[in-house]
Design a protein around this motif. Structure first.
Motif, mmCIF file in Angstrom:
data_model
loop_
_atom_site.group_PDB
_atom_site.id
_atom_site.type_symbol
_atom_site.label_atom_id
_atom_site.label_comp_id
_atom_site.label_asym_id
_atom_site.label_seq_id
_atom_site.Cartn_x
_atom_site.Cartn_y
_atom_site.Cartn_z
ATOM 1 N N GLU A 97 0.883 -1.041 0.428
ATOM 2 C CA GLU A 97 0.360 0.194 0.282
ATOM 3 C C GLU A 97 0.627 1.058 -0.178
ATOM 4 O O GLU A 97 1.927 1.475 0.486
ATOM 5 N N TYR A 98 0.534 2.722 -0.261
ATOM 6 C CA TYR A 98 1.113 3.764 -0.590
ATOM 7 C C TYR A 98 -0.123 4.910 -0.452
ATOM 8 O O TYR A 98 -0.956 4.923 -0.499
ATOM 9 N N VAL A 99 0.278 5.256 1.097
ATOM 10 C CA VAL A 99 -0.266 6.416 1.282
ATOM 11 C C VAL A 99 0.666 8.073 1.758
ATOM 12 O O VAL A 99 1.802 7.608 1.823
ATOM 13 N N VAL A 100 0.163 8.629 0.866
ATOM 14 C CA VAL A 100 0.785 9.752 0.858
ATOM 15 C C VAL A 100 0.638 11.292 2.383
ATOM 16 O O VAL A 100 -0.821 10.814 2.182
ATOM 17 N N LYS A 101 1.727 11.011 2.893
ATOM 18 C CA LYS A 101 1.649 12.146 3.754
ATOM 19 C C LYS A 101 0.796 13.759 3.281
ATOM 20 O O LYS A 101 0.724 13.896 2.560
ATOM 21 N N PRO A 102 0.142 14.379 4.604
ATOM 22 C CA PRO A 102 0.379 13.848 5.938
ATOM 23 C C PRO A 102 -1.484 13.443 6.132
ATOM 24 O O PRO A 102 -1.907 13.009 4.955
ATOM 25 N N VAL A 103 -0.277 12.195 6.870
ATOM 26 C CA VAL A 103 -1.955 10.929 7.052
ATOM 27 C C VAL A 103 -1.828 11.625 9.167
ATOM 28 O O VAL A 103 -1.696 11.890 9.618
ATOM 29 N N GLN A 104 -4.262 10.558 9.098
ATOM 30 C CA GLN A 104 -4.249 10.628 10.340
ATOM 31 C C GLN A 104 -4.052 9.464 11.232
ATOM 32 O O GLN A 104 -3.903 8.582 10.589
ATOM 33 N N ARG A 105 -4.343 9.862 12.327
ATOM 34 C CA ARG A 105 -4.121 8.687 13.303
ATOM 35 C C ARG A 105 -4.939 7.346 12.495
ATOM 36 O O ARG A 105 -4.695 6.185 12.425
ATOM 37 N N GLY A 106 -6.381 7.709 12.225
ATOM 38 C CA GLY A 106 -7.549 6.497 11.577
ATOM 39 C C GLY A 106 -6.739 6.106 10.221
ATOM 40 O O GLY A 106 -7.003 4.844 9.717
ATOM 41 N N ASP A 107 -6.770 6.842 9.592
ATOM 42 C CA ASP A 107 -4.820 6.397 8.484
ATOM 43 C C ASP A 107 -4.484 5.289 8.670
ATOM 44 O O ASP A 107 -4.314 4.498 8.211
ATOM 45 N N ILE A 108 -3.284 5.477 9.827
ATOM 46 C CA ILE A 108 -2.265 5.063 10.160
ATOM 47 C C ILE A 108 -3.203 3.028 10.623
ATOM 48 O O ILE A 108 -2.682 2.099 10.567
ATOM 49 N N VAL A 109 -3.910 3.192 11.801
ATOM 50 C CA VAL A 109 -4.560 2.329 12.289
ATOM 51 C C VAL A 109 -5.672 1.535 10.908
ATOM 52 O O VAL A 109 -5.336 0.659 11.240
ATOM 53 N N ALA A 110 -6.398 2.233 10.195
ATOM 54 C CA ALA A 110 -6.993 1.570 8.754
ATOM 55 C C ALA A 110 -6.128 0.433 8.428
ATOM 56 O O ALA A 110 -6.314 -0.273 8.611
ATOM 57 N N VAL A 111 -4.368 1.158 8.241
ATOM 58 C CA VAL A 111 -3.921 0.844 6.897
ATOM 59 C C VAL A 111 -3.026 -0.358 7.667
ATOM 60 O O VAL A 111 -3.246 -1.284 7.289
ATOM 61 N N VAL A 112 -2.721 -0.321 8.905
ATOM 62 C CA VAL A 112 -2.454 -1.834 9.474
ATOM 63 C C VAL A 112 -3.296 -2.536 9.954
ATOM 64 O O VAL A 112 -2.832 -3.533 9.824
ATOM 65 N N GLU A 113 -4.633 -1.927 11.029
ATOM 66 C CA GLU A 113 -5.684 -3.786 10.761
ATOM 67 C C GLU A 113 -5.866 -3.976 8.787
ATOM 68 O O GLU A 113 -5.784 -5.141 9.084
ATOM 69 N N GLU A 114 -5.820 -3.525 8.005
ATOM 70 C CA GLU A 114 -5.907 -4.134 6.463
ATOM 71 C C GLU A 114 -4.421 -4.747 5.927
ATOM 72 O O GLU A 114 -4.842 -6.008 5.809
ATOM 73 N N MET A 115 -3.381 -4.218 7.056
ATOM 74 C CA MET A 115 -2.419 -5.611 6.102
ATOM 75 C C MET A 115 -1.977 -6.509 7.384
ATOM 76 O O MET A 115 -1.440 -7.797 6.904
ATOM 77 N N VAL A 116 -2.352 -6.365 8.466
ATOM 78 C CA VAL A 116 -2.399 -7.690 9.511
ATOM 79 C C VAL A 116 -3.679 -8.563 8.732
ATOM 80 O O VAL A 116 -4.159 -10.027 8.620
ATOM 81 N N GLU A 117 -4.688 -7.929 8.592
ATOM 82 C CA GLU A 117 -5.942 -8.767 7.698
ATOM 83 C C GLU A 117 -5.066 -9.693 6.070
ATOM 84 O O GLU A 117 -5.453 -10.851 6.264
ATOM 85 N N ARG A 118 -4.433 -8.474 4.975
ATOM 86 C CA ARG A 118 -4.398 -8.959 4.187
ATOM 87 C C ARG A 118 -3.171 -10.504 5.021
ATOM 88 O O ARG A 118 -3.324 -11.519 3.655
ATOM 89 N N ALA A 119 -1.836 -10.402 5.940
ATOM 90 C CA ALA A 119 -1.522 -11.074 5.725
ATOM 91 C C ALA A 119 -2.359 -13.310 6.557
ATOM 92 O O ALA A 119 -1.240 -14.055 5.834
ATOM 93 N N THR A 120 -3.321 -12.606 6.210
ATOM 94 C CA THR A 120 -3.926 -14.200 6.334
ATOM 95 C C THR A 120 -4.423 -14.758 5.170
ATOM 96 O O THR A 120 -5.398 -16.194 5.001
ATOM 97 N N TYR A 121 -4.277 -14.257 3.905
ATOM 98 C CA TYR A 121 -5.060 -14.639 2.756
ATOM 99 C C TYR A 121 -3.554 -14.984 2.117
ATOM 100 O O TYR A 121 -2.196 -14.767 2.778
ATOM 101 N N ASP A 122 -4.424 -15.826 1.161
ATOM 102 C CA ASP A 122 -2.478 -16.740 0.427
ATOM 103 C C ASP A 122 -1.455 -15.310 -0.550
ATOM 104 O O ASP A 122 -2.101 -14.507 -0.775
ATOM 105 N N ASP A 123 -1.063 -15.934 -0.655
ATOM 106 C CA ASP A 123 0.365 -15.267 -1.623
ATOM 107 C C ASP A 123 -0.561 -15.014 -2.676
ATOM 108 O O ASP A 123 -0.291 -13.288 -3.566
ATOM 109 N N ASP A 124 -1.155 -15.395 -3.307
ATOM 110 C CA ASP A 124 -1.765 -14.915 -5.084
ATOM 111 C C ASP A 124 -2.611 -13.403 -4.474
ATOM 112 O O ASP A 124 -2.813 -12.724 -4.740
ATOM 113 N N PHE A 125 -3.554 -14.177 -3.604
ATOM 114 C CA PHE A 125 -4.319 -13.379 -3.467
ATOM 115 C C PHE A 125 -4.037 -11.939 -2.835
ATOM 116 O O PHE A 125 -3.933 -10.586 -3.271
ATOM 117 N N ARG A 126 -2.937 -11.953 -1.972
ATOM 118 C CA ARG A 126 -1.999 -10.240 -1.604
ATOM 119 C C ARG A 126 -1.536 -9.891 -2.617
ATOM 120 O O ARG A 126 -1.625 -8.857 -2.535
#
Length: 195
Positions: A97-126
């Motif tokens: 993912e590519y996030v352009v600054k400036p960012v807010q708390r919600g942006d960081i929290v959401a993208v980390v949550e999304e990445m943790v979720e993506r880690a549960t997917y198989d390689d091709d889907f990631r």
């Protein structure tokens, strides 16, 4: 993996920014902080699940850190969090993912949550999701005329179509896929519905 089991490495040469991003997520995750590229490479190991990576740093750039992650065959989800406007060179970079600054708390929290979720997917889907993210980033940051003239954009569209076929995503609605509410998402992610 639960949130508490996920390790997030925050990398930014601006200490207040790195510390702020770390503070945004340290209640939910095991957080490490690095204040430059060299320090990031020292902190990187197989236990790191998500990297928030600044692109422009004086000692070693985020691009160099990203290349080293690939060279070491580490597999964290990588989010470029940077003030560098994305150019078409991002098409071949190995981030999620590519996030352009400036960012807010919600942006960081959401993208980390999304990445943790993506880690549960198989390689091709990631890989599919990473390509979709790059395409969406370019579409947000570049004009239609720039996209139409770009060989890289054409290449990412082609690679995305191939990857979509490989993972069995039938929808062309990438926004629905990115939100996780496309009907074929659970199957394509290597997980059964309801997981």
């Amino acid at each position: 993996m639960t949130d508490a089991e996920a390790t997030v490495l925050v990398v930014d040469d601006n200490r207040p920014i790195a510390d702020t991003y770390a503070a945004f997520v340290d209640d939910e995750y095991d957080v490490r902080t690095a204040y430059g590229g060299e320090e990031a490479l020292a902190e990187l190991d197989p236990s790191v699940d998500v990297v928030l990576l600044d692109r422009r740093m004086p000692d070693r750039s985020g691009d160099e850190v990203l290349a080293e992650i690939e060279r070491r065959a580490l597999d964290p989800r990588v989010v470029m969090v940077t003030a560098v406007e994305p150019e078409f060179d991002i098409v071949d970079m190995a981030f999620d993912e590519y996030v352009v600054k400036p960012v807010q708390r919600g942006d960081i929290v959401a993208v980390v949550e999304e990445m943790v979720e993506r880690a549960t997917y198989d390689d091709d889907f990631r890989k599919f999701l990473a390509l979709a993210s790059k395409k969406a980033t370019l579409e947000r940051e570049r004009t239609s005329a720039e996209l139409a003239r770009s060989d890289e954009y054409e290449r990412i569209e082609r690679r995305l179509a191939e990857q979509r076929d490989a993972v069995g995503v039938e929808t062309d609605d990438l926004e629905a896929v990115m939100r996780g509410d496309a009907p074929d998402i659970a199957e394509a992610g290597g997980r059964s519905p309801g997981e």
